[in-house]
Design an enzyme around this catalytic site. Sequence first.
Site, PDB file in Angstrom:
ATOM      1  CB  ALA A  49      -1.487  -0.154   1.109  1.00 46.22           C
ATOM      2  CE1 TYR A  50       5.916   5.427   2.446  1.00 54.81           C
ATOM      3  CE2 TYR A  50       7.121   4.576   1.278  1.00 54.81           C
ATOM      4  CZ  TYR A  50       6.258   5.221   2.656  1.00 54.81           C
ATOM      5  OH  TYR A  50       7.351   6.402   1.927  1.00 54.81           O
ATOM      6  CB  ALA A  51       5.435  -0.027  -2.906  1.00 58.35           C
ATOM      7  CE  LYS A 108       5.421   8.764  -0.598  1.00 64.34           C
ATOM      8  NZ  LYS A 108       5.289  10.581   0.112  1.00 64.34           N
TER       9      LYS A 108
END
Length: 215
Positions: free
Chosen positions: A130-132, A135
């Site tokens: 989710a972060y990758a 971002k």
Amino acid sequence: MARTLIIGGHGKVALQLEPLLAERGDTVTAVIRNPDHEADVTATGAQAVVTDVTSLDRDQLTNLVSGNDVVVWAAGAGGGSPERTYAVDRDAAIGAIDAAAAAGVPRFVMVSWIGSRADHGVAPDDAFFAYADAKWAADEHLQASGLDWTIVAPGALTQDPPTGRISVDPEGDGAVSRADVAAVIAASLLEPATVGRTVRFGNGDVPIADALRGL
């Protein structure tokens, strides 16, 4: 001297960036979510604005960033739920980019990570996905925004003291101190060569100003 708005103003990088900018004469405003953090921010020489950027509509975000020369996005969900990660790291970041464009703020610096690419390689079932994904979506939006953008993309963050030196496009995990990340952001605002560039970096031997000048 510039008027700089830092969104995510109580983060570990932001708290080291704020005094660097204030000491060189910039007017620094730090957006924070928790009013209990206001004293920490004002101690750096920045002014604190307490608001949750995820709760603001486009007009409110535009009003927040209006009148500044630079917006630095240093906010992050910090590994919360995927929903919270997308809300902060993607949706709020994209909202701030659009608000800066609408308000006529020329310069936008995004604090990202060294692996932020379309082919970041993180599997969908990985907790980091989710972060990758968030971002990269925000970085890609910034690149298409028409703003004078810089994406600051450090490797693994440490609490080591600053060295003042980095390596661009390093091998490995690109470990680097948060203090040096703050110094890279501050230096990038003075270096025209960083406009329109993603700066992937870690610890190294090249003085920060020289490394950025040589992009």
